[in-house]
Design an enzyme around this catalytic site. Structure first.
Site, PDB file in Angstrom:
ATOM      1  N   HIS A 113      34.703  28.421  42.809  1.00  0.00           N
ATOM      2  CA  HIS A 113      33.693  28.430  41.741  1.00  0.00           C
ATOM      3  C   HIS A 113      33.735  27.082  41.021  1.00  0.00           C
ATOM      4  O   HIS A 113      34.778  26.670  40.511  1.00  0.00           O
ATOM      5  CB  HIS A 113      33.934  29.583  40.775  1.00  0.00           C
ATOM      6  N   GLU A 116      35.231  26.114  37.330  1.00  0.00           N
ATOM      7  CA  GLU A 116      36.596  26.501  36.980  1.00  0.00           C
ATOM      8  C   GLU A 116      37.535  25.322  37.231  1.00  0.00           C
ATOM      9  O   GLU A 116      38.382  25.349  38.122  1.00  0.00           O
ATOM     10  CB  GLU A 116      36.964  27.768  37.766  1.00  0.00           C
ATOM     11  N   ARG A 171      28.291  27.503  38.821  1.00  0.00           N
ATOM     12  CA  ARG A 171      29.333  28.310  39.483  1.00  0.00           C
ATOM     13  C   ARG A 171      29.239  28.280  41.014  1.00  0.00           C
ATOM     14  O   ARG A 171      30.247  28.215  41.717  1.00  0.00           O
ATOM     15  CB  ARG A 171      29.169  29.755  39.000  1.00  0.00           C
ATOM     16  N   HIS A 241      41.336  30.659  40.500  1.00  0.00           N
ATOM     17  CA  HIS A 241      40.121  30.717  39.687  1.00  0.00           C
ATOM     18  C   HIS A 241      40.488  30.615  38.215  1.00  0.00           C
ATOM     19  O   HIS A 241      41.647  30.619  37.846  1.00  0.00           O
ATOM     20  CB  HIS A 241      39.432  32.079  39.882  1.00  0.00           C
ATOM     21  N   GLU A 315      43.453  34.294  38.143  1.00  0.00           N
ATOM     22  CA  GLU A 315      42.513  33.861  37.105  1.00  0.00           C
ATOM     23  C   GLU A 315      43.363  33.168  36.054  1.00  0.00           C
ATOM     24  O   GLU A 315      44.118  33.810  35.319  1.00  0.00           O
ATOM     25  CB  GLU A 315      41.776  35.060  36.488  1.00  0.00           C
TER      26      GLU A 315
HETATM   27 ZN   LIG Z   1      36.033  32.185  39.896  1.00  0.00          ZN
END
Ligand SMILES: [Zn+2]
Ligand SMILES: *[C@@H]1O[C@H](CO)[C@@H](O)[C@H](O)[C@H]1NC(C)=O
Ligand SMILES: *[C@@H]1O[C@H](CO)[C@@H](O)[C@H](O)[C@H]1NC(C)=O
Ligand SMILES: *[C@@H]1O[C@H](CO)[C@@H](O)[C@H](O)[C@H]1NC(C)=O
Length: 379
Positions: A113, A116, A171, A241, A315
Site C-alpha cells: 500500500h 504506508e 493507496r 503495513h 500493521e
Molecule cells: Zn496496508
C-alpha cells in the site's frame, strides 16, 4: 604518544584500502555538471551514511539497493521479479551466507500500500540491521546459517512514486481502468485467494478495488509466481503495513480459523511482547477477520494457503494520531520495536525447524539402538 600510534595504525589500515578502492571502482570519476570531477562515494560509506531515519523517494531506494549489493557482495544479491504497470523494475534483495547446504527462506515485503511509508522504511532498516550484525550477533549469525532472507522493499512502486509526486494518501497501484478514467487496484485484494468475495470491491474508484480478476496486476503476478516457485522452501511470509499496531494472522476471508491457528497466535503474541519490551507499545494479535476486518485476496492468506506455515501481516505504528503520516522522528523507535518482534518470530521458527530438543531427544534413542545392535551382533 598513544594518539600518534593510533593515527599511524589507522593510516596504515586506510591507505591501502583507499588505494584498492580507486582501482576497483575505476571509471567512477564523474562530471557533476559544473565542469568539476567528483569522486564517487565509497559504497560502504554511502551505506552507513544513508539516513534510515528519513523517508526516501524511490530513486534513493533503488540507489541504496545497488549500493548494498556492491558493498556486501559476498552476502547480498539483487534479483529481478518483474516490471510494474508503469514499467519500473521490481527487485528483491537476497541476503544469504555462502553455504553448500540448501537453506530455508524468510520472505518480507513492504509497501504493498503506497501511502504506508513506514513499511518500506522498515524493510530498509531490517536489511541494515542484518548486514551490520550478522558477523557479531550470535542470534543473527545463527539464523543465517540456516536461512536466507528475501526482501522486497517496495512492492507497489508505481503507487509509492505517486504518493511522492501527486497524492500522499494514495493507496493502490496505478493501473488504468474504465477506459482510462479510473486508476489503481488494491494489490492486497488481488491475490488468488477467495478473490473479491468479501472486504473488497469490483468498482475501480473504491479504495479496495480487487482488480479485473485474480492476479490481474503485474505486481501481484510477479510476486505470487515467484513465491509459488519457492514455496516449498519458504518458512515464513511477512508483509509490512501501517497503521494500527496489529500482528495479523490468517484468515481475512473467513471467520474459520486455520488449522495451525493456536501456534500462529502463540508466536504472534510472543512477538508482540518482545515489541512492547522495547518502547512499551501495545500491539494486538489475532486473525484479520476477528480483530480488524474481513479481506479477501490478501497476500497473507494466499501465502498461508499455498503452504507457507507462518504468515503474518504487521500493521505498524501508530494508533491513528498521525496514521499514514507517521512523523520521521518515529521511524527509529518503530523500526527498533518491529525488529524485536520479527526476531522473536524467527527464534520460534528456528526452534521449531531445527530444535535442539529434538537432537537431544534423538541422541539417546539412537545410542540405545546401536548398543542393542552391537549386542545382537556379538551374541
Ligand atoms: Zn496496508
Ligand atoms: C474509450 O476512449 C476512447 C478515446 O477517448 C473512445 O474513442 C472510446 O469510444 C472509449 N470507449 C469506451 C468503451 O468508452
Ligand atoms: C487461482 O487458483 C486456482 C486454484 O485455487 C486455480 O485453478 C486458478 O488457475 C488460479 N488463477 C490464477 C489466475 O492464477
Ligand atoms: C493502541 O491501541 C491498542 C489497542 O487498543 C492499545 O492497547 C494501545 O495502548 C494503544 N497505544 C497507544 C500508543 O495509544
Amino acid at each position: 604518544m598513544k594518539k600518534l600510534l593510533w593515527t599511524v595504525c589507522l593510516l596504515g589500515f586506510l591507505v591501502p584500502q583507499n588505494f584498492g578502492l580507486q582501482v576497483q571502482y575505476d571509471g567512477t570519476l564523474t562530471n557533476n555538471g559544473h565542469g568539476e570531477l567528483e569522486e564517487k562515494e565509497d559504497p560502504r560509506s554511502y551505506l552507513e551514511n544513508y539516513d534510515y531515519k528519513k523517508y526516501h523517494p524511490i530513486e534513493e531506494i533503488y540507489k541504496w539497493m545497488s549500493q548494498i549489493r556492491e558493498s556486501y557482495n559476498k552476502v547480498v544479491t539483487q534479483h529481478f521479479l518483474g516490471m510494474t504497470y508503469e514499467a519500473r523494475p521490481m527487485n528483491y534483495l537476497k541476503i544469504s551466507e555462502p553455504a553448500s547446504t540448501q537453506k530455508k527462506i524468510i520472505w518480507m515485503d513492504c509497501g504493498i500500500h503506497a501511502r504506508e511509508w513506514i513499511a518500506p522504511a522498515f524493510c530498509q532498516w531490517f536489511v541494515k540491521e542484518i548486514l551490520q550484525n550478522y558477523k557479531t550477533d550470535s542470534r543473527i549469525s545463527r539464523f543465517l546459517r540456516k536461512l536466507d532472507f528475501y526482501i522486497l522493499p517496495v512492492l507497489n512502486i508505481d503507487g509509492y512514486v505517486y504518493t511522492w509526486t501527486h497524492d500522499r494518501l494514495w493507496r493502490k497501484s496505478r493501473s488504468s481502468h474504465n477506459n482510462g478514467t479510473c486508476f489503481g487496484t488494491d494489490l492486497n485484494r488481488n491475490f488468488n485467494v477467495s478473490w473479491c468475495n468479501t472486504g473488497a470491491s469490483k468498482n475501480c474508484p473504491d479504495l479496495t478495488f480487487c482488480g479485473t480478476g485474480p492476479v490481474s496486476e503485474p505486481e501481484t503476478k510477479a510476486v505470487s509466481s515467484f513465491i509459488e516457485s519457492k514455496k516449498d522452501d519458504i518458512l515464513c511470509y511477512l508483509t509490512m503495513h501501517s497503521y494500527g499496531q496489529l500482528i495479523l494472522t490468517p484468515y481475512g476471508y473467513t471467520q474459520n480459523r486455520p488449522s495451525t491457528y493456536d501456534e500462529l497466535i502463540r508466536v504472534g503474541q510472543k512477538a508482540a511482547e518482545a515489541l512492547k519490551a522495547k518502547h512499551g507499545n501495545n500491539y494486538r494479535v489475532g486473525s484479520s477477520s476477528e480483530i480488524l476486518y474481513s479481506t479477501s485476496g490478501s497476500s497473507r492468506d494466499w501465502a498461508y494457503d499455498i503452504g507457507i506455515p507462518f504468515s503474518y501481516t504487521f500493521e505498524l505504528r501508530d494508533n491513528g494520531t498521525y496514521g499514514f503520516l507517521l512523523p520521521e522522528d518515529q521511524i527509529q523507535p518503530t523500526c527498533e520495536e518491529t525488529m524485536a518482534a520479527v526476531l522473536s518470530i524467527l527464534d520460534d521458527i528456528f526452534e521449531k525447524e531445527w530444535s535442539t530438543d529434538r537432537a537431544v531427544m534423538l541422541a539417546p534413542a539412537t545410542m540405545g539402538l546401536s548398543v542393542f545392535l552391537t549386542f545382537m551382533l556379538f551374541f
